[in-house]
Design an enzyme around this catalytic site. Structure first.
Site, PDB file in Angstrom:
ATOM      1  N   ASP A  81       0.396  -1.560  -0.201  1.00 25.70           N
ATOM      2  CA  ASP A  81      -0.286   0.120  -0.278  1.00 25.70           C
ATOM      3  C   ASP A  81       0.715   1.243  -0.101  1.00 25.70           C
ATOM      4  O   ASP A  81       2.041   0.654   0.418  1.00 25.70           O
ATOM      5  CB  ASP A  81      -0.917   0.031   1.123  1.00 25.70           C
ATOM      6  CG  ASP A  81      -0.403   0.361   2.330  1.00 25.70           C
ATOM      7  OD1 ASP A  81       1.142  -0.961   2.518  1.00 25.70           O
ATOM      8  OD2 ASP A  81      -0.606   1.248   3.852  1.00 25.70           O
ATOM      9  N   GLU A 176      -0.060  -1.341   5.852  1.00 27.58           N
ATOM     10  CA  GLU A 176       1.141  -0.969   6.389  1.00 27.58           C
ATOM     11  C   GLU A 176       0.984   0.683   7.334  1.00 27.58           C
ATOM     12  O   GLU A 176       0.707   0.824   8.307  1.00 27.58           O
ATOM     13  CB  GLU A 176       2.563  -1.239   5.979  1.00 27.58           C
ATOM     14  CG  GLU A 176       3.167  -1.073   7.374  1.00 27.58           C
ATOM     15  CD  GLU A 176       4.138   0.302   6.824  1.00 27.58           C
ATOM     16  OE1 GLU A 176       5.318   0.866   7.413  1.00 27.58           O
ATOM     17  OE2 GLU A 176       3.807   1.602   5.819  1.00 27.58           O
TER      18      GLU A 176
END
Ligand SMILES: [Zn+2]
Length: 409
Positions: A81, A176
């Site tokens: 991400d 994350e």
């Protein structure tokens, strides 16, 4: 290491929108993370890795089989991400070959300038290949530089069976950036004695400490009544909240006034009305014990505000987020020592650094898998001024290959 292939990988990955979305409970929080994960599984499979798979949560796992026996399993990890702070949709990467020095004006928004005065690392990268966004999005080198570096190193090890190494577990996590990177990870599946996140800035650095972190949610309850008849009866939660925030230190213990090893408490979100206000405050320090003192500060500010607004109810709820990895790394000293040794073999010198934040490694280390963070060529993350250096990414991929060898010796 094939530079062109590493560059091509990186450019392809950053063009897939994997922006994390805090407002949803879906896992992963955005479909692009699944798309990128699928692509990586395809590439790993095509390179000859047989067990590459994406689990039902979107986590990608694979193993580069060892070429020698009886060597402990280590893992390389990066996150798919990108930060929600700047859009990652429609990334249009700009490649500057043989960077000539000087400020870099981004083409689609010329108010966005990567200045050498704010990016000291650029000085030593003259002649290198620099990659930026066009200025309208972030680049996504955090952490697709790490993803590309791991993919490159894995491909290299597969193509060079003469290199002596143990099994290397590869792991790509989701979300994350919104603190959920480790939520769906099964440590038993990783089954490694040490792990390395490739999520650090620049080159030749190992992050060996992170903040310890708690989150405080402060709920301020007021008494709402029509303003026309409010005299002596209303307690406005907004005014109580203002009073409460005013009592928190500003000239110290705030992100605006601290650096290096200094901690802070940081009110970063407020919402509500007369009846109720909610405040979210992050607590950060390298010493875990200092978080309790910060929480105490919040509780005493709450008590003072409540004595000024006797009808207001202020509740402070603190929950842990992650812990400094230093303690956990001490339980497996080879993790950092071997990373240093591998870099030394390449004729480079390693710097140990501390992160004023957390990494997937903070949580992994806390859960019992010692996980320092290695540099992967990213710079100025979470911003349209984010950039990456291909030469540093190549160096990181070489570092990983050398690290695999060091563990086998
Ligand atoms: Zn990152």
């Amino acid at each position: 290491m094939n530079r062109d292939r590493l560059l091509a990988r990186f450019l392809q990955y950053v063009q897939i929108d994997t922006t994390a979305r805090e407002e949803t409970d879906d896992y992963p929080s955005s479909p692009g993370q699944l798309e990128l994960g699928r692509l990586l599984v395809e590439e790993l499979t095509a390179s000859g890795i047989r067990d590459a798979r994406q689990d039902r949560h979107g986590v990608v796992l694979a193993t580069v089989p060892g070429t020698v026996d009886a060597v402990p399993v280590i893992a390389f990890c990066a996150h798919l991400d990108t930060s929600p702070e700047t859009s990652g949709c429609g990334v249009n990467p700009q490649v500057i070959e043989e960077y000539a020095g000087g400020d870099i004006v981004l083409p689609a928004d010329t108010t966005q300038v990567i200045r050498t005065s704010e990016n000291r690392d650029l000085e030593r990268l003259v002649g290198c290949t620099i990659i930026t966004s066009d200025g309208t999005t972030l680049l996504g080198a955090d952490d697709k530089a790490g993803v590309a570096v791991i993919m490159q190193a894995a491909g290299w090890l597969v193509e060079h069976p003469e290199i002596r190494h143990g099994p290397i577990r590869i792991c790509f996590t989701c979300d994350e950036e919104i603190g959920r990177g480790v939520d769906k990870l099964d440590l038993a599946q990783i089954g490694a004695v040490a792990c390395y996140t490739l999520d650090g800035q620049g080159s030749d650095t190992i992050d060996v400490e992170t903040f310890s972190a708690d989150l405080a949610v402060v709920t301020i309850g007021g008494v709402n009544i029509h303003p026309s008849i409010a005299k002596g009866r209303m307690t406005n939660a907004i005014r109580a909240a203002a009073d409460f925030v005013e009592r928190l230190p500003r000239d110290r213990l705030s992100p605006e006034t601290t650096e290096d090893r200094e901690g802070f408490l940081h009110p970063y979100e407020i919402g509500g009305g007369v009846a109720e206000v909610k405040l979210r405050i992050i607590l950060r320090d390298f010493e875990t014990a200092a978080l309790e003192r910060q929480a105490e500060l919040l509780r005493s500010a709450a008590a003072e505000s409540m004595s000024k607004f006797p009808e207001a109810k202020i509740a402070v709820a603190v929950k842990p987020q992650y812990r400094n990895m230093a303690g956990g790394l001490a339980t497996e000293p080879r993790a950092v020592a071997y990373a240093e040794r591998a870099l030394k073999r390449l004729g480079r010198t390693c710097r140990q650094t501390i992160v004023r934040g957390g990494t997937d490694g903070s949580r992994l280390t806390e859960l019992g898998l010692p996980t320092p963070n290695l540099s992967a060529g990213q710079h100025t993350p979470h911003s349209p001024l984010e950039w990456a250096c291909l030469d540093e990414m190549v160096d990181s991929a070489r570092w990983l290959a050398a690290l695999a060898e060091v563990w086998a010796q």
